[in-house]
Each structure stands twice: as structure tokens, then as C-alpha cells.
Design an enzyme around this catalytic site. Structure first.
Site, PDB file in Angstrom:
ATOM      1  NE  ARG A 108      -3.820   0.746   2.105  1.00 24.31           N
ATOM      2  CZ  ARG A 108      -4.797   0.424   2.588  1.00 24.31           C
ATOM      3  NH1 ARG A 108      -5.152   1.646   3.643  1.00 24.31           N
ATOM      4  NH2 ARG A 108      -5.979   0.111   2.010  1.00 24.31           N
ATOM      5  CG  HIS A 135      -8.523   0.008  -2.853  1.00 24.60           C
ATOM      6  ND1 HIS A 135      -7.524  -1.055  -2.297  1.00 24.60           N
ATOM      7  CD2 HIS A 135      -9.140   0.530  -1.348  1.00 24.60           C
ATOM      8  CE1 HIS A 135      -7.904  -1.210  -1.018  1.00 24.60           C
ATOM      9  NE2 HIS A 135      -8.611  -0.349  -0.572  1.00 24.60           N
ATOM     10  CD  GLN A 138     -12.898  -1.713  -0.433  1.00 20.93           C
ATOM     11  OE1 GLN A 138     -11.991  -1.717   0.508  1.00 20.93           O
ATOM     12  NE2 GLN A 138     -14.183  -2.318  -0.052  1.00 20.93           N
ATOM     13  CG  ASP A 230     -13.507   6.523  -0.904  1.00 20.48           C
ATOM     14  OD1 ASP A 230     -13.409   6.262   0.552  1.00 20.48           O
ATOM     15  OD2 ASP A 230     -12.461   6.142  -1.476  1.00 20.48           O
ATOM     16  CB  CYS A 270     -13.799   1.356   0.498  1.00 17.07           C
ATOM     17  SG  CYS A 270     -13.531   3.058   0.641  1.00 17.07           S
ATOM     18  NE  ARG A 298     -10.305  -5.320   0.894  1.00 18.15           N
ATOM     19  CZ  ARG A 298      -9.461  -4.311   1.286  1.00 18.15           C
ATOM     20  NH1 ARG A 298     -10.073  -3.151   1.795  1.00 18.15           N
ATOM     21  NH2 ARG A 298      -7.864  -4.230   0.918  1.00 18.15           N
TER      22      ARG A 298
HETATM   23  N1  NVA Z   1      -9.870   6.804  -1.246  1.00 21.08           N
HETATM   24  C1  NVA Z   1      -9.388   6.421   0.054  1.00 21.08           C
HETATM   25  C2  NVA Z   1      -9.860   4.975   0.139  1.00 21.08           C
HETATM   26  C3  NVA Z   1      -9.631   4.321   1.629  1.00 21.08           C
HETATM   27  C4  NVA Z   1      -9.441   2.809   1.659  1.00 21.08           C
HETATM   28  C5  NVA Z   1      -8.131   6.812   0.412  1.00 21.08           C
HETATM   29  O1  NVA Z   1      -7.319   6.400  -0.496  1.00 21.08           O
HETATM   30  O2  NVA Z   1      -7.747   7.382   1.559  1.00 21.08           O
HETATM   31  N1   CP Z   2     -11.253  -0.115   2.806  1.00 22.03           N
HETATM   32  C1   CP Z   2      -9.744  -0.091   3.116  1.00 22.03           C
HETATM   33  O1   CP Z   2      -8.822  -0.364   2.411  1.00 22.03           O
HETATM   34  O2   CP Z   2      -9.768   0.114   4.358  1.00 22.03           O
HETATM   35  P1   CP Z   2      -8.144   0.301   5.112  1.00 22.03           P
HETATM   36  O3   CP Z   2      -7.548   1.596   4.791  1.00 22.03           O
HETATM   37  O4   CP Z   2      -8.678   0.300   6.660  1.00 22.03           O
HETATM   38  O5   CP Z   2      -7.209  -0.996   4.799  1.00 22.03           O
END
Ligand code: NVA
Ligand code: CP
Length: 310
Positions: A108, A135, A138, A230, A270, A298
Site C-alpha cells: 500500500r 484499489h 477493495q 468514499d 469501502c 476483504r
Molecule cells: N480513497 C480512500 C480509500 C481508503 C480505503 C483513500 O485512498 O484514502
Molecule cells: N477499505 C480499506 O482499504 O480500508 P483500510 O484503509 O482500513 O485498509
């Protein structure tokens, strides 16, 4: 016929064929059933997954770590700050070194190119656990969750309200791949990346489905089977939060907006949700909401992905 996915990286959904997507879902169903009935399924005994995080995570970290353990393997968590990666060592050298120890790596991070390079220079599968651009884990989970609830994907209409971000991009790829209609409603200046919309248009044309990009959330929601939102400011955009809140205020998913959708619409997010911003408590906690099923899935979907590629 089963498609051999061993060694394949999951960088974005558009790199998967329709057969591969349904193979992931089929194995997910089997593994979920085994997990729920307590039947062992140690498909990755003795294997190790490295998990590199340069952004925080609740679901991704815990579901991958639990998942690899349930499959008989071991997960190792690395905060990017603890590694030499991108400080005193290149992504390419890191990729080559990790490939000598691990059987797979989940990452990530911010820059999508880093995930591409990790896969390009290493010899083990790389799983994208979120970048600024995509993502995929997800959205594969979201599609699996819709399939569980509706028994089909093709022909359904998903409406995404909010920022044209990583989740929106993966939804565009994912929905268009499986023949779902997708509408994205975002304020001007926050629309999804044109290249990803164009790639999704190609998928949609092939599958006979529709893609609509609009700035009008009310019109967008008409006839929706699924409403998805989101956060307005993603990880790394915290400083823009106040400014974005002003621009996104019309894009809140609340009881007034959802009146335009089908009565039995499904609400998805998500998570984490910023309740009171992009969505109200009323919607999050309504009977239409499947947000915690998504979170649970997930685990099951990623176990299937790991089992197939590692
Ligand atoms: N769009 C959000 C998704 C978190 C799972 C982010 O990138 O923070
Ligand atoms: N939805 C998701 O990826 O959550 P986290 O940021 O908690 O991993």
C-alpha cells in the site's frame, strides 16, 4: 477450464480477464464456506507474504495478515519507514531482494508506479493494497459482495457519488469488465482520470454496458441498484479536507438523495467512512447498507487471490 494465475501480480483490475475475475469469486465462495464451517484449507502452507505499508490501514492489513495465516502461511508487516525502500535503496533492487525471501508481496503506497516497478523488477507476485490511482482488492471484494446479494452482476447499475479517486477508478475498471452500468457523479475538477474512463469505455462497449460521468448527483442516482461513496479527502490529501468539504457538500449520500434510487438499492462504502461528510449515519446504518459485509469479504476475496497467485 481453470486459468493458471500462479505468479501473476494484481496491480489493477483491468489486467484481469473476466475468467480470472470469476475464478477469484468461485474460490472465494469455497474458502468462505470452509472458513465458516471450520474446514482447514491450508493452501499456502510454509509460504510468506511481505506486507509493505506507507499509509495507515485497518481492513487491508488485518484481512491480509489473518488471511495468509488461515491459509497456513505467514504475513510480515513492514512500515515503509522501517525499510531502506526509496530512502537508500531503489524499488528495483528492493524487488530483487524481496524475491529471494518471500513468496508474495502486498504493498500500500502513494505512487502507483512503485507497484508497477516492484512487479517488473521482482520475480514474485505483487498485490496492490491501494495506491493513489487504484484499489483493486477493495473493488473485487465489492463485486463479490454484490454477487452474493444479487446473484448477478451484469445489467446492474452502480452509482458512485464523490471524489474521482482510487476507489472510483477501480470501480470503473471492475464494473465495466463484468458488464455493469456505472455512473460517476463528481464535482468539476474531481472527475476520474480520463485514461481510466477511456479504458473502461472499451470494456463497457465489449460487454454492452454503459458508463456515465456527470456532475449531477441527483440525476446520477436515478434507477441505481447500488449507491457507493468514499471519503472526500483520501490519505495524503488531509490538508485539502476543508476546501474539499465545501466543494463536495452537494455530494453527500443522505436520505434525500437516495430517494431517487431503486427502493431496494444497496449502499456500499469501502470504509473508513467520515460519517456526516460523504454519508450520513442514517444511510450507513440502514437496512440497505452492506458496509460490514464488504469489510468481511476483504478477507475471503484476498485469500482467494493469494491462493491463486502465490
Ligand atoms: N480513497 C480512500 C480509500 C481508503 C480505503 C483513500 O485512498 O484514502
Ligand atoms: N477499505 C480499506 O482499504 O480500508 P483500510 O484503509 O482500513 O485498509
Amino acid at each position: 477450464m481453470a486459468v493458471n494465475m500462479k505468479g501473476k501480480s494484481l496491480i489493477e483490475i483491468n489486467h484481469l480477464s473476466l475468467e480470472e475475475i470469476y475464478q477469484i469469486f468461485d474460490l472465494t465462495r469455497t474458502l468462505k464456506e470452509k472458513q465458516n464451517t471450520g474446514e482447514p484449507h491450508k493452501l499456502l502452507e510454509g509460504k510468506t507474504l511481505g506486507m509493505i505499508f506507507s499509509k495507515p490501514s485497518t481492513r487491508t492489513r488485518i484481512s491480509f495478515e489473518t488471511g495468509i495465516y488461515q491459509l497456513g502461511g505467514m504475513g510480515m508487516y513492514f512500515n515503509q519507514n522501517d525499510l531502506q525502500l526509496k530512502k537508500s535503496e531503489s524499488v528495483s533492487d528492493t524487488a530483487k531482494v524481496l524475491s529471494r525471501y518471500l513468496n508474495g508481496v502486498m504493498i500500500r503506497t502513494f505512487d502507483h508506479q512503485d507497484v508497477i516497478d516492484l512487479a517488473k523488477f521482482g520475480s514474485i507476485p505483487v498485490i496492490n493494497g491501494l495506491t493513489d490511482l487504484h484499489h483493486p482488492c477493495q473493488v473485487l471484494t465489492d463485486l463479490f459482495t454484490i454477487l452474493e446479494k444479487r446473484r448477478t452482476l451484469k445489467g446492474l447499475k452502480l452509482v458512485y457519488i464523490g471524489d474521482g479517486n482510487n476507489v472510483a477508478h477501480s470501480l470503473l475498471h471492475g464494473c465495466s469488465k463484468v458488464g455493469m452500468d456505472i455512473t460517476i457523479a463528481s464535482p468539476s475538477g474531481y472527475l476520474p482520470v480520463k485514461k481510466i474512463v477511456a479504458e473502461s469505455m472499451v470494456n463497457a462497449k465489449y460487454m454492452g454496458s454503459k458508463i456515465e460521468i456527470t456532475e449531477d448527483p441527483v440525476k446520477a442516482v436515478r434507477g441505481a441498484d447500488i449507491i457507493y461513496t468514499d471519503v472526500w479527502a483520501s490519505m495524503g490529501q488531509e490538508k485539502e479536507a476543508a476546501e474539499r468539504r465545501k466543494k463536495f457538500i452537494q455530494y453527500q449520500v443522505n436520505s434525500k438523495l437516495v430517494k431517487n434510487a431503486k427502493d431496494d438499492y444497496i449502499f456500499m462504502h469501502c470504509l473508513p467512512a467520515h460519517r456526516g461528510d460523504e454519508v450520513t449515519d442514517e444511510i450507513c446504518d440502514s437496512l440497505n447498507s452492506v458496509i460490514f459485509d464488504e469489510a468481511e469479504n476483504r478477507l475471503h476475496v484476498q485469500k482467494a487471490i493469494m491462493a491463486l497467485v502465490m
